[in-house]
Motif scaffolding. Sequence first.
Motif, mmCIF file in Angstrom:
data_model
loop_
_atom_site.group_PDB
_atom_site.id
_atom_site.type_symbol
_atom_site.label_atom_id
_atom_site.label_comp_id
_atom_site.label_asym_id
_atom_site.label_seq_id
_atom_site.Cartn_x
_atom_site.Cartn_y
_atom_site.Cartn_z
ATOM 1 N N MET A 182 -16.879 16.749 3.640
ATOM 2 C CA MET A 182 -15.563 17.113 3.164
ATOM 3 C C MET A 182 -15.211 18.492 3.717
ATOM 4 N N ASP A 183 -13.936 18.642 4.075
ATOM 5 C CA ASP A 183 -13.434 19.883 4.642
ATOM 6 C C ASP A 183 -12.672 20.641 3.561
ATOM 7 N N ALA A 184 -13.006 21.879 3.333
ATOM 8 C CA ALA A 184 -12.377 22.661 2.266
ATOM 9 C C ALA A 184 -10.980 23.149 2.639
ATOM 10 N N ALA A 185 -10.621 23.099 3.915
ATOM 11 C CA ALA A 185 -9.333 23.632 4.341
ATOM 12 C C ALA A 185 -8.278 22.561 4.603
ATOM 13 N N HIS A 186 -8.693 21.283 4.666
ATOM 14 C CA HIS A 186 -7.761 20.220 5.046
ATOM 15 C C HIS A 186 -7.900 19.001 4.136
ATOM 16 N N ASP A 187 -6.792 18.288 4.007
ATOM 17 C CA ASP A 187 -6.768 16.978 3.362
ATOM 18 C C ASP A 187 -6.327 15.961 4.398
ATOM 19 N N LEU A 188 -6.656 14.705 4.144
ATOM 20 C CA LEU A 188 -6.265 13.619 5.031
ATOM 21 C C LEU A 188 -4.953 13.021 4.539
ATOM 22 N N ALA A 189 -3.942 13.041 5.396
ATOM 23 C CA ALA A 189 -2.656 12.422 5.081
ATOM 24 C C ALA A 189 -2.649 11.004 5.630
ATOM 25 N N GLN A 190 -1.980 10.118 4.901
ATOM 26 C CA GLN A 190 -1.814 8.757 5.398
ATOM 27 C C GLN A 190 -0.385 8.324 5.142
ATOM 28 N N VAL A 191 0.139 7.549 6.085
ATOM 29 C CA VAL A 191 1.414 6.857 5.912
ATOM 30 C C VAL A 191 1.182 5.405 6.285
ATOM 31 N N ASN A 192 1.742 4.514 5.496
ATOM 32 C CA ASN A 192 1.784 3.114 5.893
ATOM 33 C C ASN A 192 3.136 2.558 5.494
ATOM 34 N N ILE A 193 3.621 1.646 6.326
ATOM 35 C CA ILE A 193 4.937 1.078 6.113
ATOM 36 C C ILE A 193 4.841 -0.437 6.034
ATOM 37 N N MET A 194 5.797 -1.027 5.340
ATOM 38 C CA MET A 194 5.897 -2.487 5.226
ATOM 39 C C MET A 194 7.335 -2.898 5.488
ATOM 40 N N ARG A 195 7.506 -4.018 6.197
ATOM 41 C CA ARG A 195 8.821 -4.634 6.354
ATOM 42 C C ARG A 195 8.871 -5.780 5.348
ATOM 43 N N LEU A 196 9.665 -5.610 4.322
ATOM 44 C CA LEU A 196 9.700 -6.583 3.228
ATOM 45 C C LEU A 196 10.299 -7.914 3.657
ATOM 46 N N ARG A 197 9.760 -8.996 3.087
ATOM 47 C CA ARG A 197 10.267 -10.345 3.341
ATOM 48 C C ARG A 197 11.576 -10.612 2.597
ATOM 49 N N ALA A 198 11.804 -9.889 1.538
ATOM 50 C CA ALA A 198 12.980 -10.123 0.697
ATOM 51 C C ALA A 198 13.337 -8.812 0.007
ATOM 52 N N ALA A 199 14.415 -8.849 -0.740
ATOM 53 C CA ALA A 199 14.830 -7.667 -1.494
ATOM 54 C C ALA A 199 13.821 -7.373 -2.603
#
Length: 165
Positions: free
Chosen positions: A1-18
């Motif tokens: 573990m790094d004391a100076a940094h965090d891990l960022a994540q992004v994930n996206i989804m294209r929805l099938r419907a509303a």
Amino acid sequence: MDAAHDLAQVNIMRLRAALDSPELAPFVAALDPVNALAEQAPGFVWRLEAADGNSTSLRIFDDPTLIVNMSTWRSLEALTDYAYRSAHSGIMRRRREFAIPIVEAYLALWWVPRGHAPTIAEAEERLRHLRAHGPTPFAFGVRTPFPPPGATIAPAARDDDRCWG
């Protein structure tokens, strides 16, 4: 573990419907419990949310069919433990019921200074970079991790990223 940094994540989804459609009712019903599970997970730091408590009303790439999820974690191990070894994995196994597959990268990871909450603009930049250049220290996937800035050893690549690039 790094004391100076965090891990960022992004994930996206294209929805099938509303989001308010019967087809997506199981997905919508899982949002609050899955978000609560994340917030209680070891190593969780932050998640993107709007006034309603989730991020489904926020847009990425100015595309109304995409929803965005972003969070930060103390380590890749903390993120993957939550994603693959908790109740979160159940809803991810059903992803194809709710989302249209996205051909290009739909997940990106990168290191941020501890305490930084990434923006959607940052996430767009990281996804675009990953799509154009493949995994680099600027943006990478679970299978191709890079170490935090200043670290000499990369986190171990994970072979359990069935849902993430």
